[in-house]
Write a protein that holds these residues in place. Structure first.
Motif, PDB file in Angstrom:
ATOM      1  N   LYS A 183      15.607  39.008  23.801  1.00 25.85           N
ATOM      2  CA  LYS A 183      15.536  37.602  24.187  1.00 25.85           C
ATOM      3  C   LYS A 183      14.255  37.017  23.602  1.00 25.85           C
ATOM      4  N   LYS A 184      14.270  35.729  23.371  1.00 20.79           N
ATOM      5  CA  LYS A 184      13.050  35.081  22.913  1.00 20.79           C
ATOM      6  C   LYS A 184      12.128  34.890  24.112  1.00 20.79           C
ATOM      7  N   LEU A 185      10.884  35.309  23.965  1.00 23.65           N
ATOM      8  CA  LEU A 185       9.930  35.274  25.071  1.00 23.65           C
ATOM      9  C   LEU A 185       8.826  34.267  24.731  1.00 23.65           C
ATOM     10  N   TYR A 186       8.638  33.315  25.645  1.00 30.55           N
ATOM     11  CA  TYR A 186       7.627  32.285  25.454  1.00 30.55           C
ATOM     12  C   TYR A 186       6.587  32.365  26.565  1.00 30.55           C
ATOM     13  N   LEU A 187       5.329  32.222  26.194  1.00 32.08           N
ATOM     14  CA  LEU A 187       4.229  32.175  27.155  1.00 32.08           C
ATOM     15  C   LEU A 187       3.443  30.888  26.950  1.00 32.08           C
TER      16      LEU A 187
ATOM     17  N   LEU B 245       6.277  31.093  21.134  1.00 35.40           N
ATOM     18  CA  LEU B 245       7.081  32.305  20.987  1.00 35.40           C
ATOM     19  C   LEU B 245       6.173  33.507  20.769  1.00 35.40           C
ATOM     20  N   VAL B 246       6.393  34.545  21.572  1.00 38.19           N
ATOM     21  CA  VAL B 246       5.589  35.770  21.502  1.00 38.19           C
ATOM     22  C   VAL B 246       6.518  36.941  21.200  1.00 38.19           C
ATOM     23  N   ASN B 247       6.155  37.745  20.228  1.00 39.11           N
ATOM     24  CA  ASN B 247       6.995  38.879  19.839  1.00 39.11           C
ATOM     25  C   ASN B 247       6.494  40.214  20.371  1.00 39.11           C
ATOM     26  N   SER B 248       5.237  40.262  20.791  1.00 39.87           N
ATOM     27  CA  SER B 248       4.676  41.473  21.381  1.00 39.87           C
ATOM     28  C   SER B 248       3.385  41.109  22.099  1.00 39.87           C
ATOM     29  N   PHE B 249       2.878  42.048  22.881  1.00 38.19           N
ATOM     30  CA  PHE B 249       1.609  41.811  23.571  1.00 38.19           C
ATOM     31  C   PHE B 249       0.457  41.637  22.584  1.00 38.19           C
ATOM     32  N   ASP B 250       0.640  42.115  21.357  1.00 43.65           N
ATOM     33  CA  ASP B 250      -0.396  41.982  20.340  1.00 43.65           C
ATOM     34  C   ASP B 250      -0.591  40.534  19.901  1.00 43.65           C
ATOM     35  N   ASP B 251       0.369  39.671  20.252  1.00 44.41           N
ATOM     36  CA  ASP B 251       0.269  38.265  19.883  1.00 44.41           C
ATOM     37  C   ASP B 251      -0.643  37.463  20.817  1.00 44.41           C
ATOM     38  N   LEU B 252      -1.211  38.136  21.828  1.00 47.76           N
ATOM     39  CA  LEU B 252      -2.003  37.430  22.826  1.00 47.76           C
ATOM     40  C   LEU B 252      -3.500  37.535  22.538  1.00 47.76           C
ATOM     41  N   LYS B 253      -4.218  36.505  22.980  1.00 49.73           N
ATOM     42  CA  LYS B 253      -5.676  36.540  22.955  1.00 49.73           C
ATOM     43  C   LYS B 253      -6.166  35.840  24.219  1.00 49.73           C
ATOM     44  N   VAL B 254      -7.431  36.026  24.574  1.00 48.89           N
ATOM     45  CA  VAL B 254      -7.980  35.413  25.777  1.00 48.89           C
ATOM     46  C   VAL B 254      -8.236  33.934  25.519  1.00 48.89           C
ATOM     47  N   GLY B 255      -7.677  33.090  26.410  1.00 49.84           N
ATOM     48  CA  GLY B 255      -7.785  31.653  26.243  1.00 49.84           C
ATOM     49  C   GLY B 255      -8.924  31.037  27.033  1.00 49.84           C
ATOM     50  N   LYS B 256      -8.886  29.695  27.182  1.00 47.86           N
ATOM     51  CA  LYS B 256      -9.983  28.949  27.783  1.00 47.86           C
ATOM     52  C   LYS B 256     -10.200  29.287  29.250  1.00 47.86           C
ATOM     53  N   PHE B 257      -9.140  29.633  29.966  1.00 46.84           N
ATOM     54  CA  PHE B 257      -9.268  29.944  31.380  1.00 46.84           C
ATOM     55  C   PHE B 257      -9.347  31.459  31.618  1.00 46.84           C
ATOM     56  N   ALA B 258      -9.750  32.204  30.581  1.00 46.30           N
ATOM     57  CA  ALA B 258      -9.834  33.670  30.635  1.00 46.30           C
ATOM     58  C   ALA B 258      -8.469  34.287  30.907  1.00 46.30           C
ATOM     59  N   ILE B 259      -7.421  33.600  30.464  1.00 47.85           N
ATOM     60  CA  ILE B 259      -6.045  34.079  30.633  1.00 47.85           C
ATOM     61  C   ILE B 259      -5.513  34.504  29.271  1.00 47.85           C
ATOM     62  N   PRO B 260      -4.947  35.703  29.165  1.00 50.09           N
ATOM     63  CA  PRO B 260      -4.304  36.075  27.904  1.00 50.09           C
ATOM     64  C   PRO B 260      -3.175  35.094  27.588  1.00 50.09           C
ATOM     65  N   GLU B 261      -3.197  34.539  26.405  1.00 45.28           N
ATOM     66  CA  GLU B 261      -2.194  33.556  26.019  1.00 45.28           C
ATOM     67  C   GLU B 261      -1.870  33.714  24.540  1.00 45.28           C
ATOM     68  N   PRO B 262      -0.765  33.116  24.095  1.00 49.80           N
ATOM     69  CA  PRO B 262      -0.389  33.265  22.685  1.00 49.80           C
ATOM     70  C   PRO B 262      -1.482  32.771  21.744  1.00 49.80           C
ATOM     71  N   ASP B 263      -1.635  33.485  20.654  1.00 46.44           N
ATOM     72  CA  ASP B 263      -2.553  33.073  19.594  1.00 46.44           C
ATOM     73  C   ASP B 263      -1.846  31.983  18.794  1.00 46.44           C
ATOM     74  N   ILE B 264      -2.263  30.731  18.987  1.00 44.15           N
ATOM     75  CA  ILE B 264      -1.539  29.626  18.376  1.00 44.15           C
ATOM     76  C   ILE B 264      -1.687  29.594  16.855  1.00 44.15           C
ATOM     77  N   SER B 265      -2.597  30.406  16.323  1.00 45.01           N
ATOM     78  CA  SER B 265      -2.739  30.465  14.868  1.00 45.01           C
ATOM     79  C   SER B 265      -1.631  31.291  14.222  1.00 45.01           C
ATOM     80  N   SER B 266      -0.936  32.105  15.041  1.00 44.05           N
ATOM     81  CA  SER B 266       0.114  32.961  14.489  1.00 44.05           C
ATOM     82  C   SER B 266       1.451  32.843  15.232  1.00 44.05           C
ATOM     83  N   CYS B 267       1.448  32.227  16.421  1.00 47.24           N
ATOM     84  CA  CYS B 267       2.684  32.092  17.204  1.00 47.24           C
ATOM     85  C   CYS B 267       3.268  30.693  17.022  1.00 47.24           C
ATOM     86  N   ASN B 268       4.584  30.611  17.065  1.00 44.49           N
ATOM     87  CA  ASN B 268       5.277  29.346  16.847  1.00 44.49           C
ATOM     88  C   ASN B 268       5.423  28.560  18.142  1.00 44.49           C
TER      89      ASN B 268
END
Length: 199
Positions: free
Chosen positions: A78-82, A96-119
């Motif tokens: 399934k397509k997984l979006y965070l 759209l996130v394809n794996s946990f490797d697509d995440l980075k720590v965001g402004k609120f210290a929450i792991p979130e999609p890396d918008i430089s590589s995620c659609n």
């Protein structure tokens, strides 16, 4: 079985409720077991099985651990979006996130999609949204964290909205304003509830 009455009066201030509910959720017993049961209920639900796309959230602090749902979405193709919150715009967008490797720590210290590589996604197909909250009531209204991000996003989301919470965090009524958006279903460690127009 419903609680006899809400612990908190309907007209209580939301900030006071957030503090009390945050403290209550931080003391939840058997958390890992309850998280497992909630995730299993989501994954065996008809709306999950029939969906093609899953909008979820990455858990922090005392939130329900949704990693099992996220992992299952990957496995089930399934397509997984965070979400990514944009405080300067007061908006939340899903990527759209394809794996946990697509995440980075965001402004609120929450792991979130890396918008430089995620659609970025601005439309969805046969989707469900798993919605976080401190607490829910039987009408499907949620006590969130005060930013209004989910209410603004869910106002235009036309697929099933699924709230997850612990049984202890489910109340008869919570204060709701005109801009609050209720979910369609609530899942606890014990049951799946279709949000009602009446209590």
């Amino acid at each position: 079985m419903r609680p006899k009455e809400s612990v908190f009066p309907f007209n209580a201030m939301k900030n006071e409720l957030r503090k009390k509910c945050s403290d209550l959720r931080a003391q939840i017993s058997n958390k890992s077991f309850k998280d497992e049961m909630i995730c299993k209920s989501v994954l065996k639900s008809e709306f999950y099985r029939e969906s093609k796309e899953i909008l979820c959230f990455y858990p922090i602090k005392s939130e329900i651990n949704t990693c099992k749902i996220i992992s299952a979405a990957f496995t089930d193709n399934k397509k997984l979006y965070l979400p990514v919150c944009l405080p300067e715009k007061g908006l939340m967008r899903f990527y759209l996130v394809n794996s946990f490797d697509d995440l980075k720590v965001g402004k609120f210290a929450i792991p979130e999609p890396d918008i430089s590589s995620c659609n970025f996604a601005d439309s969805f197909n046969d989707a469900i949204c798993v919605v976080p909250a401190l607490a829910y009531d039987y009408l499907g209204f949620r006590l969130g964290y005060g930013g209004g991000y989910y209410d603004r996003f869910l106002a235009d989301f036309n697929f099933p909205k699924v709230g997850i919470c612990y049984e202890e965090m489910l109340f008869e009524r919570l204060p709701a304003d005109n801009y609050d958006v209720n979910v369609d279903y609530i899942i606890t460690e014990k049951r799946l509830i279709k949000a009602s127009k009446e209590v």
